[in-house]
Scaffold this motif. Sequence first.
Motif, PDB file in Angstrom:
ATOM      1  N   PHE A  90      31.296  24.101 -40.335  1.00  0.00           N
ATOM      2  CA  PHE A  90      31.806  24.783 -41.524  1.00  0.00           C
ATOM      3  C   PHE A  90      30.309  25.228 -42.318  1.00  0.00           C
ATOM      4  CE2 PHE A  90      35.975  23.479 -40.768  1.00  0.00           C
ATOM      5  CZ  PHE A  90      36.850  24.601 -41.433  1.00  0.00           C
ATOM      6  N   ILE A 112      32.722  19.091 -37.660  1.00  0.00           N
ATOM      7  CA  ILE A 112      33.393  19.928 -38.631  1.00  0.00           C
ATOM      8  C   ILE A 112      32.215  20.505 -39.655  1.00  0.00           C
ATOM      9  CG2 ILE A 112      35.278  19.916 -40.397  1.00  0.00           C
ATOM     10  CD1 ILE A 112      37.074  18.438 -38.333  1.00  0.00           C
ATOM     11  N   ILE A 113      31.851  19.267 -40.151  1.00  0.00           N
ATOM     12  CA  ILE A 113      30.816  19.786 -41.342  1.00  0.00           C
ATOM     13  C   ILE A 113      29.637  20.740 -40.867  1.00  0.00           C
ATOM     14  CG2 ILE A 113      28.927  18.869 -42.829  1.00  0.00           C
ATOM     15  CD1 ILE A 113      30.524  16.436 -43.289  1.00  0.00           C
ATOM     16  N   PRO A 129      34.344  14.633 -37.127  1.00  0.00           N
ATOM     17  CA  PRO A 129      34.118  15.201 -38.557  1.00  0.00           C
ATOM     18  C   PRO A 129      32.464  15.501 -38.874  1.00  0.00           C
ATOM     19  CG  PRO A 129      35.197  12.838 -38.528  1.00  0.00           C
ATOM     20  CD  PRO A 129      34.856  13.167 -37.284  1.00  0.00           C
ATOM     21  N   ILE A 130      31.785  15.023 -38.078  1.00  0.00           N
ATOM     22  CA  ILE A 130      30.216  15.458 -38.359  1.00  0.00           C
ATOM     23  C   ILE A 130      30.331  16.879 -37.717  1.00  0.00           C
ATOM     24  CG2 ILE A 130      28.054  15.173 -37.315  1.00  0.00           C
ATOM     25  CD1 ILE A 130      28.612  12.167 -37.228  1.00  0.00           C
ATOM     26  N   ASN A 154      27.822  21.481 -47.272  1.00  0.00           N
ATOM     27  CA  ASN A 154      27.951  21.373 -45.736  1.00  0.00           C
ATOM     28  C   ASN A 154      26.684  21.688 -45.127  1.00  0.00           C
ATOM     29  OD1 ASN A 154      30.421  20.554 -45.865  1.00  0.00           O
ATOM     30  ND2 ASN A 154      31.564  22.956 -45.445  1.00  0.00           N
TER      31      ASN A 154
END
Lengths: 270, 283
Positions: free
Chosen positions: A22, A18-19, A15-16, A243
Amino acid sequence: MRVYAICVYLFLYMPIAIIALFSFNAGRHASQLQGFSVQWYGRALKNPFVMDALQTSLMVALVSALLASVLGTLTAIGLQGMRGPVRVIFDGIIYIAIMIPGIVIGIATLIALVTVFDQINPWLAALWPEASEAPSLSMGMGSLIAAHTMFTMALVVVIVRARLSSLERDLAEASADLYATPFGTFWQITLPLIAPAILAGFLLSFTFSFDDFIIAFFVAGSETTLPIYIFSSIRRGVTPEINAIGTMVMLASLILLIIAQLILRREHKA
Amino acid sequence: MTKRERNWLLLLPGGAWFLIMLVLPLTVVFIFSFGERGDAGGYVPAFTLEQYANLPARLTAFENTMILAPIGTLISMLIAYPLAYQLAVNTSRKWKTVLLVLVIVPFWTSILIRSYAWIYILGGQGIPNLLEMLGIEGVRLIYTPFAVLIGIIYGYLPLMVFPIYVSLDRLDKRLLEASSDLGAKPFATFMQVTLPLSVPGIATGCMLVFILLMGEFLIPALLGGGKVFFVGNALVDLFLQSRNWAYGSAVAVTLIVIMLVTVTVYMRLISRLNTQRDDVSIM
């Protein structure tokens, strides 16, 4: 087993990642990647709301971490020489401070302070020579700093006490035998030895205060901290700009944490 | 100035701070929980148990919390244990610290940012989109109990790994050798030696995670989308939306009481299960 461990690390860091990924998105849609760009970082840094919130967050984190380090260290040293009920009461309070959910601390602080301020403000107005110029107490940066200091002070006490109890009592006694004043002993022997623990406590306090959303949400009054800004933005929809801010915030926390870890590590080796 | 006076002086500022910013607010909440709601919100002094009698109105929030928090704790434990075992038993000294720090670091970074990342992964463009490519359509993940569960496991996993790791790392490896020398198969050694000796770590981890989960607000707010809410979300609603301080206070007091009772009962059970005590601390 090794594959399993890798999967868990992927779960923790995906998740980290992905941020971060993006945040470099060239397009304005939050969920479709359209080429690489750092424009959102530029926009975030030029956004006055973001910069205001950042400034508030840094200010609150710095002041509350400083206060917590000083007061927490004093409390830890004071407790070291205490026995009996006083110590039990302090232990209980610190336990409660750490265990009670942040949301309850936030709510309790809000209604207690609002109620107290409502009592005090008429008095201030009555006592002030010019009633219209009388200061009126309200929720804001002061109450936020006070609330963060309370919680992080509990953390500092725990960290510094652990270090103090592992110190050689003999050192302080030897210093006293050599006719050092209690203050001299503290300044030249105890303080240098507990300094790494205080510094680590300061960094953890700073990180906590900077990242805290829930307590600030209740007690910040009309002030906006960075987490509050991020939360209310997410409510309106995730943007690449958020983000970019998130990536920068996490990077900053990461650096502080690594420093705190290195300090604690060195202390263990010493 | 005697030593005793000096100690009192040192404790004074910290003590006063705790008194004003912790003891006073908690006392106010306790007193308010017996009061009444004012016409325009806020609080009117009274002594009534009406607020407590009204608690069933928020039963769903308590139910969700008391169902999802234990399940989340249990699953976190099941995921954390093999990882902690791998780190403590099967990893070289050199890599141990690095890998352990890698587990803890996410916990100390913003839970807000880490949680909202899951809006991407579980949202329409994330996993459901991938599933659609595989021909599985109409899967909804975000704003379901499942999404909240993923969020809480993700958020609190690091806190679970650490105490279990500490208890496994302290375990005397010669016991494992002795067990296998005496002819026990690896699985038997695990069940009869390793697992019982790591119970204190499991107990500490579960308690830490469970306590934090009971007061959770952010994860259900972001991933539950108003459909799956915890007591924390009910509290935000009561204090900031409907401004019903008396009722909100009663809900808060009830939450704290449930927490205290659960923790006390749990500690009793654990110490009865395992008379051996081991001190495990976090960071």
